[in-house]
Design a protein around this motif. Structure first.
Motif, PDB file in Angstrom:
ATOM      1  N   GLU A  69       0.824  -1.199   0.000  1.00 41.51           N
ATOM      2  CA  GLU A  69       0.000   0.000   0.000  1.00 41.51           C
ATOM      3  C   GLU A  69       0.866   1.260   0.000  1.00 41.51           C
ATOM      4  N   ALA A  70       1.995   1.204   0.699  1.00 41.41           N
ATOM      5  CA  ALA A  70       2.874   2.371   0.772  1.00 41.41           C
ATOM      6  C   ALA A  70       3.469   2.707  -0.588  1.00 41.41           C
ATOM      7  N   THR A  71       3.949   1.700  -1.321  1.00 41.18           N
ATOM      8  CA  THR A  71       4.545   1.984  -2.632  1.00 41.18           C
ATOM      9  C   THR A  71       3.474   2.387  -3.636  1.00 41.18           C
ATOM     10  N   GLU A  72       2.277   1.802  -3.532  1.00 41.75           N
ATOM     11  CA  GLU A  72       1.207   2.204  -4.439  1.00 41.75           C
ATOM     12  C   GLU A  72       0.754   3.632  -4.128  1.00 41.75           C
ATOM     13  N   THR A  73       0.741   3.999  -2.854  1.00 40.15           N
ATOM     14  CA  THR A  73       0.423   5.382  -2.473  1.00 40.15           C
ATOM     15  C   THR A  73       1.484   6.339  -3.013  1.00 40.15           C
ATOM     16  N   ALA A  74       2.749   5.916  -2.971  1.00 39.17           N
ATOM     17  CA  ALA A  74       3.827   6.743  -3.530  1.00 39.17           C
ATOM     18  C   ALA A  74       3.606   6.976  -5.022  1.00 39.17           C
ATOM     19  N   LEU A  75       3.217   5.913  -5.717  1.00 39.81           N
ATOM     20  CA  LEU A  75       2.910   6.033  -7.150  1.00 39.81           C
ATOM     21  C   LEU A  75       1.819   7.079  -7.376  1.00 39.81           C
ATOM     22  N   LYS A  76       0.734   6.987  -6.589  1.00 43.10           N
ATOM     23  CA  LYS A  76      -0.406   7.887  -6.772  1.00 43.10           C
ATOM     24  C   LYS A  76      -0.051   9.331  -6.424  1.00 43.10           C
ATOM     25  N   ILE A  77       0.717   9.510  -5.348  1.00 35.13           N
ATOM     26  CA  ILE A  77       1.122  10.872  -4.969  1.00 35.13           C
ATOM     27  C   ILE A  77       2.009  11.486  -6.043  1.00 35.13           C
ATOM     28  N   ALA A  78       2.926  10.674  -6.592  1.00 37.90           N
ATOM     29  CA  ALA A  78       3.815  11.188  -7.649  1.00 37.90           C
ATOM     30  C   ALA A  78       3.004  11.666  -8.850  1.00 37.90           C
ATOM     31  N   ILE A  79       2.028  10.867  -9.260  1.00 35.55           N
ATOM     32  CA  ILE A  79       1.199  11.244 -10.408  1.00 35.55           C
ATOM     33  C   ILE A  79       0.357  12.483 -10.081  1.00 35.55           C
ATOM     34  N   LYS A 114       3.795   7.858 -16.056  1.00 35.35           N
ATOM     35  CA  LYS A 114       4.489   6.570 -16.065  1.00 35.35           C
ATOM     36  C   LYS A 114       5.514   6.508 -14.940  1.00 35.35           C
ATOM     37  N   ILE A 115       5.673   5.319 -14.374  1.00 38.84           N
ATOM     38  CA  ILE A 115       6.697   5.059 -13.355  1.00 38.84           C
ATOM     39  C   ILE A 115       7.753   4.142 -13.961  1.00 38.84           C
ATOM     40  N   ILE A 116       9.005   4.532 -13.855  1.00 43.95           N
ATOM     41  CA  ILE A 116      10.098   3.659 -14.305  1.00 43.95           C
ATOM     42  C   ILE A 116      10.618   2.884 -13.100  1.00 43.95           C
ATOM     43  N   ILE A 170       2.531  -6.603  -3.763  1.00 41.58           N
ATOM     44  CA  ILE A 170       1.691  -7.582  -4.458  1.00 41.58           C
ATOM     45  C   ILE A 170       0.372  -7.015  -4.952  1.00 41.58           C
ATOM     46  N   THR A 171      -0.006  -5.774  -4.564  1.00 42.50           N
ATOM     47  CA  THR A 171      -1.196  -5.168  -5.169  1.00 42.50           C
ATOM     48  C   THR A 171      -0.898  -4.839  -6.633  1.00 42.50           C
ATOM     49  N   ILE A 172      -1.934  -4.634  -7.427  1.00 39.80           N
ATOM     50  CA  ILE A 172      -1.724  -4.499  -8.874  1.00 39.80           C
ATOM     51  C   ILE A 172      -0.801  -3.340  -9.234  1.00 39.80           C
ATOM     52  N   GLY A 173      -0.989  -2.184  -8.590  1.00 38.40           N
ATOM     53  CA  GLY A 173      -0.111  -1.049  -8.878  1.00 38.40           C
ATOM     54  C   GLY A 173       1.316  -1.315  -8.446  1.00 38.40           C
ATOM     55  N   ALA A 174       1.491  -1.868  -7.233  1.00 39.70           N
ATOM     56  CA  ALA A 174       2.833  -2.157  -6.724  1.00 39.70           C
ATOM     57  C   ALA A 174       3.499  -3.255  -7.536  1.00 39.70           C
ATOM     58  N   LEU A 175       2.726  -4.262  -7.934  1.00 37.99           N
ATOM     59  CA  LEU A 175       3.290  -5.357  -8.724  1.00 37.99           C
ATOM     60  C   LEU A 175       3.669  -4.879 -10.118  1.00 37.99           C
ATOM     61  N   SER A 176       2.928  -3.901 -10.647  1.00 38.37           N
ATOM     62  CA  SER A 176       3.284  -3.325 -11.953  1.00 38.37           C
ATOM     63  C   SER A 176       4.674  -2.700 -11.916  1.00 38.37           C
ATOM     64  N   MET A 177       5.046  -2.141 -10.756  1.00 34.97           N
ATOM     65  CA  MET A 177       6.364  -1.519 -10.618  1.00 34.97           C
ATOM     66  C   MET A 177       7.455  -2.539 -10.326  1.00 34.97           C
ATOM     67  N   LEU A 225      -0.998  -5.960 -15.708  1.00 34.42           N
ATOM     68  CA  LEU A 225       0.044  -5.079 -15.190  1.00 34.42           C
ATOM     69  C   LEU A 225       0.532  -4.080 -16.231  1.00 34.42           C
ATOM     70  N   GLU A 226       0.985  -2.921 -15.713  1.00 36.02           N
ATOM     71  CA  GLU A 226       1.682  -1.951 -16.556  1.00 36.02           C
ATOM     72  C   GLU A 226       3.108  -2.454 -16.814  1.00 36.02           C
TER      73      GLU A 226
END
Length: 450
Positions: free
Chosen positions: A103-113, A126-128, A137-144, A158-159
């Motif tokens: 959840e923390a890394t997915e939240t980081a993704l969302k805050i960045a966007i 986009k996140i590199i 393991i959530t979909i956003g975090a797993l995409s990264m 996944l992205e």
């Protein structure tokens, strides 16, 4: 055996039932003790059964265990956020509390966007990330995450974020020597940015020391300085995933302190509560939050139990325990001592190809041939065989991927609680020796001893 209604990691598998834990040891209901040489999932940073944490838990439970973050704040949440600011120092001063590292890394993704949206640059979405990485393991975090074995069942969902080579000097993706390579793996970030276009990229995310996807891979000196410079040059946020490495695990409060680099966003989990409660955090700089403060004034994210006062009080007690007992310094010292002992074991067993890590985050990679570094094939399931032997010998080890493709290869992480004593390190090495000998004799018959 009586049927269980609990879905376990391996369906139908037999798991010991834990009775209690104390310090670096866990005890099952049959009376067997296990030296927790992995802190569970690199989580139990202060060990098991700490009374100060239990006391803090009871105090907060007797006051209030839950309030909803959109209705109230709490002293526990406010104090925890301040404590994290004290630890991170610098510009990382705003904490958003969630329940897990994913959840923390997915939240980081969302805050960045959202940061770029509120700056009037909505194309930057986009996140590199790197291959040989794991961010959840959530979909956003797993995409990264550049972890092929954990991605494979969900690839269609996944992205395609992972695109950068890892700083894997033991198996350099470019077959170069890190002393003369000119940091080719860092320059791969620059190449990816040019291919994708900086106007489309919100952030780059990396684990300072690669964990489950690579068994404590440490980059060469200068790597993160170059990464940070590339991100700044192209107006891209740098997210540091310190879910595994934060709060003393590598011998510094934050792993990036080893290189003197401050990210724009940082994520914590695991050691923030030492496993005593589910909690994690996404921490951002004023620069990242300012456009949101001046715009919508609301981060689009959060969960029912975000900033839960009971969890915040527990995490605060854990961080105070780390501070009072000098566990960051102890991690650095114990890690050096443990590496010395493990290096002796590597001389004894020819299938130990590489030892690496920082502090009490140590990786051990296994190979068929030490000279050629030939990885074990996936079909041999070497990692799980060694972990199984470890359980039989009363030592808990953590699985990790290895090898350039992330499919073939075998490795483990050794990461005991930061409280481990010198005598307990000696016992860890004894049990590790027994485990490796058992693996050699039962799984690799005829293998040379050195």
């Amino acid at each position: 055996m009586e049927q269980s209604s609990l879905i376990k990691p391996f369906l139908g598998g037999a798991y010991p039932t834990i009775s209690h834990g104390k310090g670096v040891f866990l005890y099952d209901k049959e009376g067997k003790d296990y030296l927790d040489a992995s802190s569970g999932a690199v989580t139990s940073n202060i060990g098991h059964g700490v009374q100060e944490v239990a006391d803090a838990m009871a105090r907060q439970a007797n006051q209030v265990s839950f309030v909803y973050r959109s209705q109230f704040t709490s002293e526990a949440a406010e104090e925890l956020a301040q404590k994290i600011t004290d630890f991170t120092k610098g510009e990382l001063i705003y904490s958003f509390f969630v329940n897990s590292g994913s959840e923390a890394t997915e939240t980081a993704l969302k805050i960045a966007i959202q940061h770029w949206q509120e700056k009037g640059q909505p194309k930057k979405q986009k996140i590199i990330s790197r291959w040989m990485s794991y961010h959840g393991i959530t979909i956003g975090a797993l995409s990264m995450s550049g972890h092929p074995l954990r991605r494979e069942r969900f690839t269609a969902l996944l992205e395609s974020y992972p695109s950068v080579a890892p700083p894997y000097c033991y198996r350099c993706p470019y077959n170069l020597d890190h002393r003369t390579c000119g940091m080719a793996c860092a320059l791969d970030l620059e190449a990816s940015i040019r291919r994708i276009g900086a106007d489309n990229i919100a952030a780059f995310i990396a684990e300072p020391v690669i964990g489950a996807a690579g068994a404590a891979i440490v980059p060469p000196d200068g790597y993160y300085q170059k990464i940070k410079a590339i991100c700044e040059e192209h107006d891209i946020l740098f997210i540091a995933d310190e879910v595994m490495t934060g709060f003393g695990r590598t011998g510094k409060m934050l792993a990036l302190e080893h290189w003197g680099v401050e990210p724009d966003i940082i994520t914590f989990g695991k050691g923030i509560s030492g496993g005593y409660t589910p909690i994690a955090a996404t921490v951002v700089t004023k620069k990242v939050l300012e456009p949101i403060l001046n715009g919508s004034r609301s981060i689009m994210g959060g969960h029912t139990l975000s900033a839960n006062p009971l969890s915040c009080a527990i995490a605060l007690a854990v961080l105070r325990y780390i501070e009072v007992n000098n566990l960051v310094e102890r991690s650095a010292k114990s890690g050096k001592e443990l590496i010395i002992g493990l290096t002796e074991l590597a001389k004894k067993y020819s299938f130990i190809g590489d030892l690496r890590g920082m502090g009490l985050l140590i990786g051990m990679e296994f190979v068929q041939d030490k000279k050629t570094k030939t990885p074990f094939p996936k079909t041999m399931d070497v990692t799980n065989e060694i972990i199984k032997a470890g359980m039989e010998n009363g030592i808990i080890l953590y699985p990790a991927a290895a090898g350039l493709d992330g499919i073939d290869g075998a490795a483990i992480i050794i990461s005991p609680p930061l409280t481990i004593t010198k005598d307990e390190c000696t016992e860890l090495l004894r049990r590790m020796d027994s485990t490796l000998l058992q693996f050699k004799e039962q799984i690799l018959p005829g293998s040379p001893s050195s």
